[in-house]
Enzyme design. Sequence first.
Site, PDB file in Angstrom:
ATOM      1  N   TYR A 290      69.175  44.855  -6.116  1.00  0.00           N
ATOM      2  CA  TYR A 290      69.866  46.150  -6.013  1.00  0.00           C
ATOM      3  C   TYR A 290      70.727  46.276  -4.752  1.00  0.00           C
ATOM      4  O   TYR A 290      71.027  47.391  -4.326  1.00  0.00           O
ATOM      5  CB  TYR A 290      68.837  47.291  -6.056  1.00  0.00           C
TER       6      TYR A 290
ATOM      7  N   HIS B 170      66.612  47.110 -17.857  1.00  0.00           N
ATOM      8  CA  HIS B 170      67.843  46.766 -17.148  1.00  0.00           C
ATOM      9  C   HIS B 170      68.454  45.584 -17.861  1.00  0.00           C
ATOM     10  O   HIS B 170      67.741  44.669 -18.286  1.00  0.00           O
ATOM     11  CB  HIS B 170      67.545  46.365 -15.694  1.00  0.00           C
TER      12      HIS B 170
ATOM     13  N   GLU C 254      71.791  37.667 -10.938  1.00  0.00           N
ATOM     14  CA  GLU C 254      70.473  38.242 -11.201  1.00  0.00           C
ATOM     15  C   GLU C 254      69.502  37.204 -11.752  1.00  0.00           C
ATOM     16  O   GLU C 254      68.319  37.205 -11.392  1.00  0.00           O
ATOM     17  CB  GLU C 254      70.611  39.428 -12.153  1.00  0.00           C
TER      18      GLU C 254
ATOM     19  N   ASN D 226      64.247  54.460 -16.944  1.00  0.00           N
ATOM     20  CA  ASN D 226      64.914  54.275 -18.225  1.00  0.00           C
ATOM     21  C   ASN D 226      64.557  52.958 -18.919  1.00  0.00           C
ATOM     22  O   ASN D 226      65.359  52.413 -19.671  1.00  0.00           O
ATOM     23  CB  ASN D 226      66.420  54.440 -18.081  1.00  0.00           C
TER      24      ASN D 226
ATOM     25  N   LYS E 121      61.182  47.456 -17.178  1.00  0.00           N
ATOM     26  CA  LYS E 121      60.776  48.122 -15.940  1.00  0.00           C
ATOM     27  C   LYS E 121      59.323  48.598 -16.001  1.00  0.00           C
ATOM     28  O   LYS E 121      58.714  48.619 -17.079  1.00  0.00           O
ATOM     29  CB  LYS E 121      61.731  49.290 -15.664  1.00  0.00           C
TER      30      LYS E 121
END
Length: 144
Positions: free
Chosen positions: A49, A119, A130, A116, A9
């Site tokens: 998402y 993913h 994905e 965080n 990320k």
Amino acid sequence: METTLVLLKPDAVRRNLIGQIIARIEAKGYVIEAIDMRSAERLTLEAHYEEHLGKPFYEPLIEFMSSGPVVALQVSGHRVIEGFRTLAGQTDPTVAAPGTIRGDFGRDWGRAVVENLVHGSDSSLSAERELYIWFGESGEPREA
């Protein structure tokens, strides 16, 4: 043999953790089949998402994920989906175990969405969906 999507990320990219995270993936014995660094378009993020649409954190999540480049990885190995999620650690970096990516490098910055670092797909169905979003049918990175 499984294949999964791993995203580094914007916070991982900003903090120059790309090499350390990839090193952990490779040290675990997984193979990086494809890699692409890009700024994610909103349409890509909306597709990725979609299950969170309408939730309070949806817009802050889209905003965070479009705040800088991401590194998309197609990673393969025996039980790689489960293995990478264990390697990543719990979603909340404050309680993620030491020795995990989030436990060692993550922290709660007090922002609208948890930043965080990584993913990883949570199932083979999610991985297939994905990987298509980020790499297309050919397995080659899609145009940004």
